[in-house]
Design a protein around this motif. Sequence first.
Motif, PDB file in Angstrom:
ATOM      1  N   VAL A  18       0.826  -1.134  -0.177  1.00 26.71           N
ATOM      2  CA  VAL A  18      -0.001  -0.091  -0.069  1.00 26.71           C
ATOM      3  C   VAL A  18       1.035   1.106   0.101  1.00 26.71           C
ATOM      4  O   VAL A  18       0.533   2.168  -0.734  1.00 26.71           O
ATOM      5  CB  VAL A  18      -0.903  -0.222   1.179  1.00 26.71           C
ATOM      6  N   LEU A  19       1.995   1.248   0.734  1.00 25.53           N
ATOM      7  CA  LEU A  19       3.069   2.181   0.841  1.00 25.53           C
ATOM      8  C   LEU A  19       3.585   2.462  -0.826  1.00 25.53           C
ATOM      9  O   LEU A  19       3.645   3.490  -1.156  1.00 25.53           O
ATOM     10  CB  LEU A  19       4.203   1.994   1.679  1.00 25.53           C
ATOM     11  N   THR A  20       3.814   1.273  -1.355  1.00 29.92           N
ATOM     12  CA  THR A  20       4.426   1.352  -2.680  1.00 29.92           C
ATOM     13  C   THR A  20       3.274   1.975  -3.662  1.00 29.92           C
ATOM     14  O   THR A  20       3.792   2.884  -4.327  1.00 29.92           O
ATOM     15  CB  THR A  20       4.618  -0.124  -3.449  1.00 29.92           C
ATOM     16  N   ALA A  21       2.062   1.721  -3.527  1.00 27.99           N
ATOM     17  CA  ALA A  21       1.071   2.354  -4.089  1.00 27.99           C
ATOM     18  C   ALA A  21       1.133   3.833  -4.164  1.00 27.99           C
ATOM     19  O   ALA A  21       1.242   4.496  -4.901  1.00 27.99           O
ATOM     20  CB  ALA A  21      -0.195   1.740  -4.036  1.00 27.99           C
ATOM     21  N   GLY A  22       1.187   4.066  -2.907  1.00 30.80           N
ATOM     22  CA  GLY A  22       1.064   5.683  -2.542  1.00 30.80           C
ATOM     23  C   GLY A  22       2.379   6.423  -3.007  1.00 30.80           C
ATOM     24  O   GLY A  22       2.286   7.452  -3.551  1.00 30.80           O
ATOM     25  N   LEU A  23       3.664   5.737  -2.977  1.00 31.10           N
ATOM     26  CA  LEU A  23       4.555   6.331  -3.386  1.00 31.10           C
ATOM     27  C   LEU A  23       4.873   6.356  -4.791  1.00 31.10           C
ATOM     28  O   LEU A  23       5.381   7.241  -5.499  1.00 31.10           O
ATOM     29  CB  LEU A  23       5.975   5.434  -3.027  1.00 31.10           C
ATOM     30  N   VAL A  24       4.189   5.677  -5.707  1.00 30.55           N
ATOM     31  CA  VAL A  24       3.838   5.587  -7.046  1.00 30.55           C
ATOM     32  C   VAL A  24       3.038   7.092  -7.209  1.00 30.55           C
ATOM     33  O   VAL A  24       3.459   7.723  -8.145  1.00 30.55           O
ATOM     34  CB  VAL A  24       3.152   4.346  -7.373  1.00 30.55           C
ATOM     35  N   LEU A  25       1.954   7.117  -6.688  1.00 31.77           N
ATOM     36  CA  LEU A  25       1.230   8.251  -6.920  1.00 31.77           C
ATOM     37  C   LEU A  25       2.038   9.603  -6.606  1.00 31.77           C
ATOM     38  O   LEU A  25       2.039  10.394  -7.367  1.00 31.77           O
ATOM     39  CB  LEU A  25       0.032   8.393  -6.067  1.00 31.77           C
ATOM     40  N   VAL A  26       2.879   9.650  -5.657  1.00 32.93           N
ATOM     41  CA  VAL A  26       3.691  10.969  -5.158  1.00 32.93           C
ATOM     42  C   VAL A  26       4.812  11.171  -6.511  1.00 32.93           C
ATOM     43  O   VAL A  26       4.947  12.052  -6.972  1.00 32.93           O
ATOM     44  CB  VAL A  26       4.421  10.729  -3.857  1.00 32.93           C
ATOM     45  N   ALA A  27       5.286   9.932  -6.697  1.00 31.79           N
ATOM     46  CA  ALA A  27       6.495   9.958  -7.726  1.00 31.79           C
ATOM     47  C   ALA A  27       6.071  10.308  -9.128  1.00 31.79           C
ATOM     48  O   ALA A  27       6.355  11.254  -9.784  1.00 31.79           O
ATOM     49  CB  ALA A  27       7.215   8.610  -8.077  1.00 31.79           C
ATOM     50  N   THR A  75      -6.688  13.072 -20.452  1.00 34.77           N
ATOM     51  CA  THR A  75      -5.399  12.800 -20.331  1.00 34.77           C
ATOM     52  C   THR A  75      -4.760  12.387 -18.662  1.00 34.77           C
ATOM     53  O   THR A  75      -5.436  12.767 -17.780  1.00 34.77           O
ATOM     54  CB  THR A  75      -4.559  13.806 -20.824  1.00 34.77           C
ATOM     55  N   LEU A  76      -3.643  11.993 -18.823  1.00 41.74           N
ATOM     56  CA  LEU A  76      -3.040  11.590 -17.415  1.00 41.74           C
ATOM     57  C   LEU A  76      -2.705  12.704 -16.412  1.00 41.74           C
ATOM     58  O   LEU A  76      -3.064  12.619 -15.300  1.00 41.74           O
ATOM     59  CB  LEU A  76      -1.609  10.826 -17.734  1.00 41.74           C
ATOM     60  N   GLY A 102      -8.263  11.679 -14.938  1.00 37.36           N
ATOM     61  CA  GLY A 102      -7.398  11.114 -15.630  1.00 37.36           C
ATOM     62  C   GLY A 102      -6.428  10.325 -14.814  1.00 37.36           C
ATOM     63  O   GLY A 102      -5.978   9.335 -15.358  1.00 37.36           O
ATOM     64  N   SER A 103      -5.504  11.013 -14.027  1.00 37.75           N
ATOM     65  CA  SER A 103      -4.518  10.372 -13.235  1.00 37.75           C
ATOM     66  C   SER A 103      -4.846   9.229 -12.844  1.00 37.75           C
ATOM     67  O   SER A 103      -4.404   7.949 -12.841  1.00 37.75           O
ATOM     68  CB  SER A 103      -4.257  11.400 -12.189  1.00 37.75           C
ATOM     69  N   SER A 104      -6.108   9.130 -11.949  1.00 34.32           N
ATOM     70  CA  SER A 104      -6.516   7.751 -11.402  1.00 34.32           C
ATOM     71  C   SER A 104      -7.001   6.767 -12.311  1.00 34.32           C
ATOM     72  O   SER A 104      -6.383   5.425 -12.111  1.00 34.32           O
ATOM     73  CB  SER A 104      -7.723   8.172 -10.501  1.00 34.32           C
ATOM     74  N   PHE A 105      -7.648   7.106 -13.339  1.00 33.12           N
ATOM     75  CA  PHE A 105      -7.978   5.988 -14.556  1.00 33.12           C
ATOM     76  C   PHE A 105      -6.510   5.502 -15.082  1.00 33.12           C
ATOM     77  O   PHE A 105      -6.555   4.241 -15.075  1.00 33.12           O
ATOM     78  CB  PHE A 105      -8.834   6.742 -15.592  1.00 33.12           C
ATOM     79  N   PHE A 106      -6.056   6.485 -15.556  1.00 35.54           N
ATOM     80  CA  PHE A 106      -4.635   5.881 -16.376  1.00 35.54           C
ATOM     81  C   PHE A 106      -3.740   5.125 -15.690  1.00 35.54           C
ATOM     82  O   PHE A 106      -3.112   4.030 -16.137  1.00 35.54           O
ATOM     83  CB  PHE A 106      -4.105   6.885 -17.333  1.00 35.54           C
ATOM     84  N   THR A 107      -3.578   5.685 -14.265  1.00 40.03           N
ATOM     85  CA  THR A 107      -2.530   5.084 -13.443  1.00 40.03           C
ATOM     86  C   THR A 107      -2.992   3.393 -13.065  1.00 40.03           C
ATOM     87  O   THR A 107      -2.269   2.646 -13.236  1.00 40.03           O
ATOM     88  CB  THR A 107      -2.339   5.629 -12.144  1.00 40.03           C
ATOM     89  N   LEU A 108      -4.329   3.722 -12.640  1.00 42.05           N
ATOM     90  CA  LEU A 108      -5.057   2.030 -12.344  1.00 42.05           C
ATOM     91  C   LEU A 108      -5.050   1.117 -13.358  1.00 42.05           C
ATOM     92  O   LEU A 108      -4.540   0.048 -13.262  1.00 42.05           O
ATOM     93  CB  LEU A 108      -6.095   2.467 -11.664  1.00 42.05           C
TER      94      LEU A 108
END
Lengths: 537, 198, 331
Positions: A204-213, B125-126, B132-138
Amino acid sequence: MTTYPATGTWRRYFSWNTDHKVIGIQYIVTSFVFFILAGMLAMLMRAELRAPGSDLLNAETYNQVMTNHGSLMIFLWILPVVAGFGNYLIPLMIGARDMAFPRLNALSYWLIPPAGLIMLASFFVGGAEAGWTAYVPLSIGGPPGQTLWAVSVMILGISAIMGAINFVTTVITMRAPGMTFGRLPLFVWGMMATSLLVLSATPVLTAGLVLVALDRVVGTQFFTVASGGDPILWQNLFWFYSHPAVYIMILPAMGIVSEIFPVFARKPIFGYRMIALSSMAIAVLGLTVWAHHMFASGMDPRLRVPYMVSSMVIAVPTGIKIFSWLATIWYGKLRLTTPMLFALGFISMFLIGGLTGIFLAAIPVDLHVTDTYFVVAHLHFVLFGGSVSAVYAGLYYWFPKITGRMYDEKTGRVHFVANFVGTNLAYLPMFAAGLMGMPRRVADYDPSFTSYNQMATLGGLILALSTLPFLYNAIVSWARGPKAAANPWSALTLEWQTSSPPPTENFAEIPVVTTDPYAYGEESSLTAEPAAAPAAG
Amino acid sequence: MSQQAMTHAEDYSAGLALGVDHRKIGMWLFIASEVMFFGGLIATYLHYKYTLGFPEASRLNIVAVGVNTTILLTSSLAVVMALSSIRAGRSGRMSVFLLLTILLGATFLTGQALEFSHLYGEGVTLTGSVFGSSFFTLTGFHGLHVLAGVVWAIVVLVRGLRRAFSAERNMGVEVFGLYWHFVDIVWIMLFTLIYLIP
Amino acid sequence: MKERTLFLSAIVAIVLVALGFLVASQANLMPPEASTRAVEVDQLFRVLLGVSTVIFFLVEGALVFAVLRFRKRAGDDRDGPPIHGNTSLEILWTLIPTAIVVVIGVYSFQVLMSIENPGRSPRIVEIIGRQFAWSFRYPDQDLATSELHLPVGQSVVFQITSEDVIHSFWVPAFRGKRDATPGQVSEMTITPREIGVFPIRCAELCGAGHSIMTSQVVVESQDAFDGWLAQQQALANDPGQLFLTMGCGGCHILAAAGSTGTVGPPLDGLAARAGGRAPSEDAAPYVEESILEPDSFVAPGFQPGLMPKNFGQRLTPEQLQALVAFLLAQP
Ligand code: HEA
Ligand code: HEA
Ligand code: CUA
Ligand SMILES: [Cu+2]
């Protein structure tokens, strides 16, 4: 496939090696180097905080030093050192020849040095300066070092997940005949609970860090407030991992002292089943308390109470352990060797940290002390007084097994005393400073807090110096200490039933287990021989 | 701990009594951690869907993606067939089904690429919005998992062609199958949460 | 034997409880209790301290006693007795902590409900955090101020938010703290009970200026408070006042505004040096630029990144012009 360079050469510690014992030592030594680095950063902070005013470090540098201190200590010291113990000991303790996935094991180690270098490199590109909690949006706007920080923590998380898969699989499938779950040493139980937490929380932290990065590098909008991004979301993702992480750091420590008390009390562990069960209970409860770090945040106030309750409930399984350890030494024949002293020190200092955790869990009190030095004091009592004490205890206890040589008992005691005095002197005044109104993460403070900070700086210095006798002892004894017997403590767990250090593949013949691992004082067990090298008591 | 010597070292491993291969347990644990990883991303998506309403979601083409979903589901069936083939000792048939899996997986990825470029054409877009950010990332991370699965399937296929598997020794296929089914199930979750539930 | 154990346990219990009571009632670890909330929080804190003291000395006492009493004697190489557990003991030390935790939990919950109850018709004050200053708004009067004043004995609800990163609004003497989160408003309820001046601190890491993000709250009588409000309203468009409301005074010394901040350079006599400061810029444009884009020229001896960069949005063009003129008019 599995490579074992000739035993006895030091080069194997610097090479791709799949022997779990080599990997264990690699983990322990590498993380100790990071501990010293992080400790030196702490000394920089303490020097700055010696007096009010920001004289030594400017505010920005201070924040970088503080961020890296916390991150290195947690992600590159306690977590990997614990994994090191797990690697070295689990196969030995369950009577296996190696881990279930030796190459995966080597890989999870070899991710750590690069990740550490990446984290340190952040200093040179405008360091990470948002604290180890990296709250958004501060961490989104910060300098480039923050991206390196995120990448480093991500890699370390992946390494930890690979390690946890390995530990659990090994314990499930590779136990020697007769090594039922009811006979597993308690350290192995601690590592099981820890690994299950790693598997459920770290991703879950990895997922969060992905978002931040992504926000930082690609420009996604996850945490852009103007587009509807929500800063509280990061706090939930972060603490969903980082609260369990504190139990990831304490459960193996509790496992270590559970090994030490019976051996040096010459008595069976009291309440084996409850200690093993309470580890699992703490692991499960630990997944349900994360928002106690967010009582003052913008989260919906109505949601806070359940987290207060679950946090407080953890006192019960923790208390079970503490009382069981006390009952173990009660009526025993205590041998006050260095590992035993550190284990006893663990109880007394972890207790302070744990009890103040209850203050923090009580929402009305937390709303006053959150984000103050009260929290800093709590976390060092549980992490330094707790986890680090237990790690030292374990390092001394298994030193003869790992190196084949005996450490020097006198120097060990000097280390213990300095460590005990330093810990209390450094961290007790922080409770008072926090209660009186000193926020954490400040380079400068109101002059009314000066005396607390001077004491803390002195205590920190004693702690730093206390490391020197340990290093001296470890290095000199490893090189020239007296040869250790296979079982110098007359212990009953399997790692002591093979030579010191154990041969490649651990056992000439796989042992068959017929009794429980703490059957001291019973007819069937080995008779207690006097400890080989150090004269105890 | 008292003990006696064991003469036949190969008899050790009490764990074997459970009858589960360590590779399978390892895979299950890996999948558990992947579930939590996707859990984090899904929680993010749902949190924003709930707070922001995601009006852009109306641009999504349920029918086209529904067809794509069917393709991915079929590929899971192909993996099941591949495994049962090799268990029956029919290595050639296994290779055919693995090839089918690869083709279906690649088709799914192509479909996803088309969907993405269509959305970009519509201005979703992403970096343009939280949706966009949530959809494309997931969905992108799921796509990466499919891609990894396709590569893995090719490896298994090659090993199969080299006769690495037999009716008795086929753990490599089985473990790959676990992964592929997992990726499939994640997609069913995503399809339901993103496309079906309003 | 049995009787003796019971007797001893009773004595130990009495001593421990007395000790806990002593510590809880004597310890003086908190700042002044300047709000009604502080009184309740401190009461809870004392109870926790008392309970913890009892547990602490029980465990440490047992530990020290065991170490002294059960140390291995020289020449005694036997093992200890093979005791594996004791079910009634184990039940006991599961149930007692559970009971303690339940009591503490219920009590904490009661305190929480009580301190967060705003009472009837509280006054609303808006609190805005920015890197690295606090500002305040009294919505009833539509008045923005640089200082927080409160009438004693009147319940107030703070509506806290931030314009950039997360901050945390904390008055130690009130005991309460709440994060200022961008994009949302969080509330905190307080009833001041003591007249005086108390520090405000930012408690959430918000960047390089986190430790200087301080201010103070003045609690005064209703009359004094009303007088202050009226005075503030009269001054609302005065540039000297603007200098204070915008928080400039927190960082800059300016005699005319009576401010004493030392984070940034003193601004008295700015006219004399502003002209030649940045290459090829006249005084007025330079001062304007210093306010709008502080980092474009950094005054020597001071750190960049501290002065907020959002004054362009917060000041109307007229206010900006008035402020620049005012600063350049200072001797
Ligand atoms: C090893 C790590 C570790 C451990 C084990 C703990 C254990 C506990 N922690 Fe701690 N904690 C941290 C590491 C740890 N913590 C860190 C690093 C932070 C700061 C993070 C940051 O912001 O940087 C933190 C912060 C933190 C907070 C947030 C503070 C804030 O920022 O506002 C809270 C709040 O509830 C909390 C609570 C607890 C509780 C209830 C326990 C309990 O598990 C303690 C249980 C133990 C006991 C209670 C003692 C033994 C029990 C008995 C003898 C039985 C009888 C006792 C009773 C009946 C009370 N901790
Ligand atoms: C396991 C975890 C761990 C450990 C062991 C430590 C160890 C120490 N910590 Fe740390 N600390 C954290 C985890 C840890 N810390 C975390 C998570 C935070 C929060 C960060 C954040 O807010 O984001 C924190 C924050 C923190 C702060 C608060 C910063 C702030 O809020 O502004 C302070 C301040 O004093 C501090 C001090 C110390 C000191 C003096 C030690 C000492 O015990 C260190 C002693 C060891 C050595 C010094 C190294 C070895 C010594 C030698 C080789 C001798 C020669 C060297 C010299 C004499 C320089 N720590
Ligand atoms: Cu604002 Cu810290
Ligand atoms: Cu926690």
